[in-house]
Design a protein around this motif. Structure first.
Motif, PDB file in Angstrom:
ATOM      1  N   UNK A  59      50.665   3.500 -10.161  1.00 19.88           N
ATOM      2  CA  UNK A  59      50.124   4.985 -11.263  1.00 19.88           C
ATOM      3  C   UNK A  59      48.680   5.072 -10.841  1.00 19.88           C
ATOM      4  N   UNK A  60      47.982   4.038 -11.128  1.00 20.68           N
ATOM      5  CA  UNK A  60      46.519   3.993 -10.637  1.00 20.68           C
ATOM      6  C   UNK A  60      45.934   4.573  -9.350  1.00 20.68           C
ATOM      7  N   UNK A  61      46.767   4.205  -8.645  1.00 20.12           N
ATOM      8  CA  UNK A  61      46.335   4.540  -6.919  1.00 20.12           C
ATOM      9  C   UNK A  61      47.049   5.909  -6.511  1.00 20.12           C
ATOM     10  N   UNK A  62      47.874   6.351  -7.202  1.00 21.26           N
ATOM     11  CA  UNK A  62      48.461   7.853  -6.788  1.00 21.26           C
ATOM     12  C   UNK A  62      48.114   8.660  -7.792  1.00 21.26           C
ATOM     13  N   UNK A  63      48.412   8.708  -9.173  1.00 19.26           N
ATOM     14  CA  UNK A  63      48.276   9.546 -10.179  1.00 19.26           C
ATOM     15  C   UNK A  63      46.775   9.796 -10.345  1.00 19.26           C
ATOM     16  N   UNK A  64      46.307   8.701 -10.891  1.00 18.71           N
ATOM     17  CA  UNK A  64      45.140   8.908 -11.192  1.00 18.71           C
ATOM     18  C   UNK A  64      43.952   9.353 -10.315  1.00 18.71           C
ATOM     19  N   UNK A  65      43.739   9.394  -9.136  1.00 20.19           N
ATOM     20  CA  UNK A  65      43.025  10.014  -8.279  1.00 20.19           C
ATOM     21  C   UNK A  65      42.984  11.334  -8.386  1.00 20.19           C
ATOM     22  N   UNK A  66      44.350  12.073  -8.654  1.00 20.89           N
ATOM     23  CA  UNK A  66      44.551  13.230  -8.428  1.00 20.89           C
ATOM     24  C   UNK A  66      44.464  14.171  -9.973  1.00 20.89           C
ATOM     25  N   UNK A  67      44.118  13.349 -11.003  1.00 14.11           N
ATOM     26  CA  UNK A  67      44.164  13.812 -12.271  1.00 14.11           C
ATOM     27  C   UNK A  67      43.046  15.072 -12.519  1.00 14.11           C
ATOM     28  N   UNK A  68      42.123  14.846 -11.868  1.00 17.06           N
ATOM     29  CA  UNK A  68      40.852  15.837 -11.800  1.00 17.06           C
ATOM     30  C   UNK A  68      41.362  17.192 -11.202  1.00 17.06           C
ATOM     31  N   UNK A  69      42.229  17.187 -10.426  1.00 23.74           N
ATOM     32  CA  UNK A  69      42.794  18.488  -9.513  1.00 23.74           C
ATOM     33  C   UNK A  69      43.262  19.289 -10.439  1.00 23.74           C
ATOM     34  N   UNK A  70      42.805  20.429 -10.685  1.00 24.40           N
ATOM     35  CA  UNK A  70      43.558  21.382 -11.734  1.00 24.40           C
ATOM     36  C   UNK A  70      45.022  21.948 -11.319  1.00 24.40           C
ATOM     37  N   UNK A  71      45.254  21.676 -10.089  1.00 21.11           N
ATOM     38  CA  UNK A  71      46.519  21.787  -9.776  1.00 21.11           C
ATOM     39  C   UNK A  71      47.669  20.971  -9.582  1.00 21.11           C
ATOM     40  N   UNK A  72      47.352  19.831 -10.047  1.00 27.72           N
ATOM     41  CA  UNK A  72      47.723  18.538 -10.328  1.00 27.72           C
ATOM     42  C   UNK A  72      49.222  18.843 -11.315  1.00 27.72           C
ATOM     43  N   UNK A  73      50.375  18.297 -10.485  1.00 29.57           N
ATOM     44  CA  UNK A  73      51.637  18.222 -11.316  1.00 29.57           C
ATOM     45  C   UNK A  73      52.291  17.102 -11.176  1.00 29.57           C
ATOM     46  N   UNK A  74      52.400  16.474 -12.176  1.00 26.64           N
ATOM     47  CA  UNK A  74      53.017  15.207 -12.413  1.00 26.64           C
ATOM     48  C   UNK A  74      54.389  15.029 -11.826  1.00 26.64           C
ATOM     49  N   UNK A  75      55.097  16.068 -12.262  1.00 28.64           N
ATOM     50  CA  UNK A  75      56.383  16.043 -11.932  1.00 28.64           C
ATOM     51  C   UNK A  75      56.926  16.707 -10.531  1.00 28.64           C
ATOM     52  N   UNK A  76      55.872  16.659  -9.677  1.00 30.54           N
ATOM     53  CA  UNK A  76      56.101  17.396  -8.327  1.00 30.54           C
ATOM     54  C   UNK A  76      56.819  16.331  -7.459  1.00 30.54           C
ATOM     55  N   UNK A  77      57.561  17.057  -6.320  1.00 30.39           N
ATOM     56  CA  UNK A  77      58.258  15.978  -5.516  1.00 30.39           C
ATOM     57  C   UNK A  77      57.136  14.939  -4.755  1.00 30.39           C
ATOM     58  N   UNK A  78      56.037  15.530  -4.413  1.00 34.78           N
ATOM     59  CA  UNK A  78      55.111  14.963  -3.459  1.00 34.78           C
ATOM     60  C   UNK A  78      54.657  13.754  -4.505  1.00 34.78           C
ATOM     61  N   UNK A  86      54.744   4.059  -2.947  1.00 33.09           N
ATOM     62  CA  UNK A  86      53.551   2.927  -3.186  1.00 33.09           C
ATOM     63  C   UNK A  86      54.223   1.705  -4.164  1.00 33.09           C
ATOM     64  N   UNK A  87      55.088   1.994  -4.997  1.00 32.20           N
ATOM     65  CA  UNK A  87      55.634   1.083  -5.657  1.00 32.20           C
ATOM     66  C   UNK A  87      56.295   0.081  -4.902  1.00 32.20           C
ATOM     67  N   UNK A  88      57.341   0.694  -3.859  1.00 30.53           N
ATOM     68  CA  UNK A  88      58.019  -0.173  -3.007  1.00 30.53           C
ATOM     69  C   UNK A  88      56.954  -1.049  -2.359  1.00 30.53           C
ATOM     70  N   UNK A 183      46.684  -9.967   0.598  1.00 34.52           N
ATOM     71  CA  UNK A 183      45.428  -9.057   0.169  1.00 34.52           C
ATOM     72  C   UNK A 183      44.923  -8.119   1.253  1.00 34.52           C
ATOM     73  N   UNK A 184      44.969  -8.747   2.328  1.00 40.74           N
ATOM     74  CA  UNK A 184      44.690  -7.614   3.519  1.00 40.74           C
ATOM     75  C   UNK A 184      45.507  -6.776   3.881  1.00 40.74           C
ATOM     76  N   UNK A 185      46.837  -6.786   3.441  1.00 42.99           N
ATOM     77  CA  UNK A 185      47.543  -5.543   3.505  1.00 42.99           C
ATOM     78  C   UNK A 185      47.295  -4.452   2.736  1.00 42.99           C
ATOM     79  N   UNK A 186      46.888  -4.537   1.767  1.00 39.32           N
ATOM     80  CA  UNK A 186      46.423  -3.644   0.563  1.00 39.32           C
ATOM     81  C   UNK A 186      45.594  -2.610   1.227  1.00 39.32           C
TER      82      UNK A 186
END
Length: 186
Positions: A59-78, A86-88, A183-186
């Motif tokens: 959530x922090x690495x996918x959603x949070x960076x996009x929150x400031x975008x006015x076009x952000x749609x949490x429920x989009x397929x992307x 990212x979770x996998x 940790x190097x994989x991140x």
């Protein structure tokens, strides 16, 4: 200090998205008291620890960076694709940490995948998660064009490299393996 400055620059809707993450993070290690004698930490619930870590980080690495975008749609397929992939990935690379902490978790009676399945099956679970991650990006690779294809190829390469690194995971896990390999994989 940087976090405080950042908080003042976030929109109120962005801050609302942080509330559940804050609560999860707070009660991950801080015991919840239901009765005077009953205290429980979220991380001590069977199998929950890895899902909390992978979920919050996703959530922090996918959603949070996009929150400031006015076009952000949490429920989009992307967003759903990015969160799932990212979770996998994070789920898979967090499993070696559980293998490393097996003796601590066993002493605290925390049921984790390595304790329930054993090290070999946990490594296979991590590899399966990474294989699904690669398949998702392979489908993405063939359904997109331009720079998106290069991005997908990079994710696939990262997933395959992660499978190889995780394949070397054995108990006891060395701190060097976790610190530099995983940790190097991140």
């Amino acid at each position: 200090l940087g976090m405080l400055v950042s908080l003042f620059n976030l929109s109120s809707s962005s801050l609302l998205y942080l509330v559940p993450l804050f609560i999860i993070s707070l009660f991950y290690a801080t015991p919840l008291s239901f009765k005077k004698t009953s205290k429980i930490q979220l991380r001590s619930l069977p199998f929950l620890k890895i899902f909390l870590v992978a979920g919050v980080w996703s959530f922090v690495t996918v959603v949070f960076p996009q929150l400031q975008d006015s076009n952000f749609n949490f429920f989009s397929g992307d967003v759903a694709f990015q969160l799932t992939s990212r979770f996998l990935f994070l789920f898979a690379i967090t499993l070696p940490f559980d293998i490393r902490d097996m003796h601590i978790d066993a002493a605290l009676k925390i049921v984790t995948f390595p304790i329930a399945l054993g090290v070999k099956k946990t490594v296979k679970l991590a590899q399966l998660s990474l294989l699904l991650f690669c398949v998702m990006y392979l489908i993405y690779l063939f359904s997109h064009s331009g720079p998106d294809q290069l991005k997908a190829a990079a994710y696939i390469l990262s997933g395959l490299l992660s499978i190889l690194v995780i394949n070397k995971c054995k108990a006891p896990v060395s701190e060097y393996y976790v610190s530099f390999g995983i940790e190097g994989l991140m």
